[in-house]
Design a protein around this motif. Structure first.
Motif, PDB file in Angstrom:
ATOM      1  N   THR A   1     -28.324 -74.877   2.616  1.00 52.84           N
ATOM      2  CA  THR A   1     -29.228 -74.690   3.745  1.00 52.84           C
ATOM      3  C   THR A   1     -29.533 -73.236   4.087  1.00 52.84           C
ATOM      4  N   SER A   2     -28.759 -72.296   3.611  1.00 49.07           N
ATOM      5  CA  SER A   2     -29.153 -70.919   3.888  1.00 49.07           C
ATOM      6  C   SER A   2     -28.855 -70.061   2.681  1.00 49.07           C
ATOM      7  N   TYR A   3     -29.432 -68.855   2.706  1.00 47.60           N
ATOM      8  CA  TYR A   3     -29.088 -67.872   1.706  1.00 47.60           C
ATOM      9  C   TYR A   3     -29.404 -68.340   0.299  1.00 47.60           C
ATOM     10  N   ALA A   4     -30.498 -69.055   0.146  1.00 44.12           N
ATOM     11  CA  ALA A   4     -30.855 -69.535  -1.190  1.00 44.12           C
ATOM     12  C   ALA A   4     -32.373 -69.494  -1.335  1.00 44.12           C
ATOM     13  N   PHE A   5     -32.803 -69.209  -2.551  1.00 43.13           N
ATOM     14  CA  PHE A   5     -34.236 -69.184  -2.832  1.00 43.13           C
ATOM     15  C   PHE A   5     -34.759 -70.611  -2.929  1.00 43.13           C
ATOM     16  N   ALA A   6     -36.073 -70.747  -2.794  1.00 38.48           N
ATOM     17  CA  ALA A   6     -36.675 -72.082  -2.808  1.00 38.48           C
ATOM     18  C   ALA A   6     -36.626 -72.695  -4.205  1.00 38.48           C
ATOM     19  N   ILE A   7     -36.261 -73.971  -4.267  1.00 36.39           N
ATOM     20  CA  ILE A   7     -36.522 -74.745  -5.488  1.00 36.39           C
ATOM     21  C   ILE A   7     -38.027 -75.022  -5.502  1.00 36.39           C
ATOM     22  N   VAL A   8     -38.495 -75.520  -4.375  1.00 37.29           N
ATOM     23  CA  VAL A   8     -39.928 -75.728  -4.155  1.00 37.29           C
ATOM     24  C   VAL A   8     -40.165 -75.485  -2.666  1.00 37.29           C
ATOM     25  N   SER A   9     -41.317 -74.900  -2.344  1.00 37.19           N
ATOM     26  CA  SER A   9     -41.678 -74.783  -0.926  1.00 37.19           C
ATOM     27  C   SER A   9     -43.172 -75.030  -0.784  1.00 37.19           C
ATOM     28  N   ALA A  10     -43.576 -75.312   0.455  1.00 36.62           N
ATOM     29  CA  ALA A  10     -45.004 -75.534   0.698  1.00 36.62           C
ATOM     30  C   ALA A  10     -45.380 -75.006   2.073  1.00 36.62           C
ATOM     31  N   ALA A  11     -46.532 -74.346   2.111  1.00 37.95           N
ATOM     32  CA  ALA A  11     -47.134 -73.946   3.386  1.00 37.95           C
ATOM     33  C   ALA A  11     -48.368 -74.810   3.576  1.00 37.95           C
TER      34      ALA A  11
END
Ligand SMILES: Cc1cc2nc3c(=O)[nH]c(=O)nc-3n(C[C@H](O)[C@H](O)[C@H](O)COP(=O)(O)OP(=O)(O)OC[C@H]3O[C@@H](n4cnc5c(N)ncnc54)[C@H](O)[C@@H]3O)c2cc1C
Length: 351
Positions: free
Chosen positions: A237-247
């Motif tokens: 939940t924190s301190y990690a880059f996105a596997i996938v993200s969306a805006a």
């Protein structure tokens, strides 16, 4: 670490002149660059420290209704600026979903845009990497590649761009202001990062000596404030880059989507604007069916680059969920998401 020169210019023009020589790089907060230098991954001859340049640390409201963000504004200061968070909630949400509080306090707008990929093979100097050393090969296809690109990749590189901030910025048509050896110019953020093709070592449209001085959001970007969200899926939940993200950002009028903006992170070497999916959403009601159709269109050209086929289905689901959340309305106070900007700004109302 390889020896290097260190210069600290006082003006933008001195900085550009100091950085024009081969092997020179700009140093902002150094949260990415110094790690790369310590690992012998970046080996610059000269660091041009831009942290003392005047006037680049301001957030300016423009007369036309847009906003201009200086390249040295910290990620934390931008996200916590109440007017900014209220006007561009998905951008604030993206910024605060990145890294840790300490890193966000230091990391700058310009540095976030130009941070390097987190591909483990890029970081491992014992591996072949076309991005680190042009033409040397790429070990990732036969390696650990479940986090890699599903859109816009090439046989020479399947790395992704790691920035959260860039994803809503590209959705909102952000413009990058640059000072270079031939004066000032600007380009769309969508054109700043390059797809790998045969030259993955060339990551951006910048020329030697080019300094990012600001990022601008046009007046239209505010029109989406009531229906905008950034959703990030990561392995913890924190301190990690996105596997996938969306805006996702919608302008809803009379029960229909007058205009939609959609971009994906973690799927390509650049923040990925999903224009075909935006078209699907124009002039339709914000329904689950419309969002499914848009998600399908957003990933039509996706193909796995290794063990990452799951990311395509995951991205479709994230798109549907981000659009659904955006359509429901930007909440006055987001639920207990990690680092919610809304929880951190007393009295900020976003509805
Ligand atoms: C543990 C960890 C976790 C992280 N997690 C996330 C995350 O989840 N999401 C996310 O988005 N980021 C994440 N980051 C990355 C972090 O956001 C970047 O390191 C930071 O944004 C870089 O900003 P900086 O000012 O330190 O740039 P620097 O490290 O100083 O510079 C980065 C690059 O940008 C260039 N540069 C800097 N400023 C300019 C300019 N004005 N013009 C031209 N070139 C310039 C530098 O030459 C260098 O190549 C994480 C970093 C760490 C260390």
């Amino acid at each position: 670490m390889k020896p290097f020169d260190y210069v600290r210019p006082a003006t933008v023009s001195e900085a550009v002149a100091a950085a024009a020589q081969p092997g020179a790089v700009y140093l902002a907060a150094g949260t990415n660059l110094l790690d790369l230098m310590k690992g012998n991954i970046s080996r610059p001859d000269r660091l041009v420290d831009v942290t003392h340049l005047e006037g680049l640390d301001r957030i300016e409201r423009l007369a036309d209704g847009g906003v201009r963000i200086g390249a040295l504004v910290s990620n934390a200061d931008l996200a916590h600026d109440p007017d900014f968070a209220k006007s561009y909630p998905a951008v604030a949400e993206a910024l605060l979903s990145g890294a840790s509080a300490q890193l966000r306090n230091a990391a700058t707008v310009g540095g976030n845009l130009l941070q390097r990929t987190r591909c483990a093979y890029f970081y491992d100097t014992a591996s072949r990497c076309n991005k680190r050393e042009a033409g040397s090969g790429c070990d990732v296809r036969e390696g650990e590649n479940r986090g890699h690109a599903v859109l816009g990749w090439s046989e020479s590189c399947i790395a992704t761009h790691p920035s959260d901030f860039c994803v809503p910025l590209v959705a909102l048509d952000a413009i990058v202001e640059i000072e270079g050896r031939n004066g000032g110019r600007e380009i769309a953020l969508d054109e700043l990062h390059r797809l790998p093709g045969d030259t993955p070592e060339r990551e951006s449209a910048l020329e030697p000596g080019d300094l990012i001085v600001a990022v601008r959001l046009p007046p239209t970007a505010r029109d989406f404030a009531a229906h905008a969200r950034y959703l990030k899926v990561r392995e913890r939940t924190s301190y990690a880059f996105a596997i996938v993200s969306a805006a996702a950002a919608l302008r809803i009028e009379n029960g229909k989507i007058a205009e939609a903006r959609l971009a994906l992170g973690g799927v390509a070497a650049k923040p990925w604007r999903a224009r075909a999916a935006e078209e699907v959403l124009r002039n339709v009601a914000p329904t689950a069916e419309a969002f499914q159709e848009a998600a399908w269109r957003a990933l039509t050209d996706a193909k796995p680059s290794g063990d990452n086929a799951f990311k395509i289905e995951l991205a479709r689901r994230i798109v549907v969920r981000a659009l659904t959340l955006a359509a429901a309305g930007t909440p006055a106070r987001l639920p207990a998401l990690p680092a919610s900007p809304f929880a951190a700004i007393p009295g900020a109302i976003h509805a």
